[in-house]
Design an enzyme around this catalytic site. Sequence first.
Site, short mmCIF file in Angstrom:
data_model
loop_
_atom_site.label_atom_id
_atom_site.label_comp_id
_atom_site.label_asym_id
_atom_site.label_seq_id
_atom_site.Cartn_x
_atom_site.Cartn_y
_atom_site.Cartn_z
N PRO A 148 6.46 1.21 2.27
CG PRO A 148 6.96 1.75 4.02
CD PRO A 148 7.31 1.14 2.76
CE1 TYR A 149 2.91 6.59 -2.74
CE2 TYR A 149 3.51 5.32 -4.56
CZ TYR A 149 2.79 7.39 -4.01
OH TYR A 149 2.08 6.71 -5.26
N GLY A 150 3.00 2.05 -1.39
CA GLY A 150 2.66 1.77 -2.43
C GLY A 150 1.56 0.76 -0.95
#
Length: 327
Positions: A148-150
Amino acid sequence: MRAVVTGAAGFIGSHLCEHLLAHGDEVVGVDALTTFYDPARKERNLAPLLGRDGFALHRGDLLRTPLRPLFAAADVVYHLAGQPGVRGSWGDEFAVYLRRNVLVTQHVLEAARDTRLPRLVFASSSSVYGDAETYPTPETLRPRPVSPYGVTKLAAEQLCETYRAVFGVPAVSLRLFSVYGPRQRPDMAFSRLITAARAGRPFPLYGDGGQSRDFTYVGDVVAAMRAAARSGWTGVANLGGGSEVTLRQIIALLGELTAPVRVVPGPARPGDARRTAADITLARQAFGYRPVTDIRTGLAAMVRAEAPLDHGARPAVGHPHGYWAPR
Ligand code: NAD
């Protein structure tokens, strides 16, 4: 040049401020000193900057800070503030990533458009690639994040591209590949490895150690950011270190530089890509990017600098003359 650096108290942001000041630029840093890791570390990052000619700090959250007055006087904004770390981005924490990486970037872009900002440099991430199909990976490959960070970094980068295409905001997004060096974030592998080696504590290794990264020295990254700002180029470019190294190789190298690291194997964590490697041809052509620090030299510098810090943190305060010192 007059520069605004968001995330100035962080690992890369504090190096960038130093680099810009050393080259005669004036800098206003903006940082909320979030509690993702100990804010006392960020105070220490800021301590050598505070009181220096040409540096001022605005301490506050970017979503609550009136950005237009700041940006109106700036030649360039380096937007580094964000919520890093792939492993923590699952579950409820995603809301924090969404706010700090996506909403904040949109807020920055709105102010950049309204003030006709001459240059915007955004710190994107190799995490946008996920498990890439091609190595070294060129910018033309379709991004497929595995965390999700990406996803949030890709969304922020796409926002920069959208404001560039629709409103002409002259944005450069740099996809940073595993940055390391003195003052690295304490959640990152090198920092944790050095701490474990020094303390004789075991190091929990996620996965088999065969995962590889294109590690990039922070000095090379901040020099490239300034070069990108000074070039006329806009778009999205990789910033890799030029060499791909496995975690096992790093552990062996650190054993030579400090003390042997005792590894405790564990399962790979969701969100970690198996491999990253940057094709840096575009950055070389666009703004002359050429990483000069090899992994042994960079790691040795980090080991030297990671000696226990005992100087007290100085309070973060605003500049007595406002954000910009008189020209
Ligand atoms: P860091 O956490 O040390 O620095 C980020 C800084 O941003 C922190 O000081 C934090 O307090 C500040 N911040 C966060 N949200 C804010 C907000 N809403 N308002 C004001 N300040 C806020 O992280 P870093 O490793 O220096 O990374 C800097 C940037 O580079 C991040 O955007 C990160 O996603 C990106 N990046 C880092 C790496 C790496 O290897 N370190 C790799 C790829 C991309």
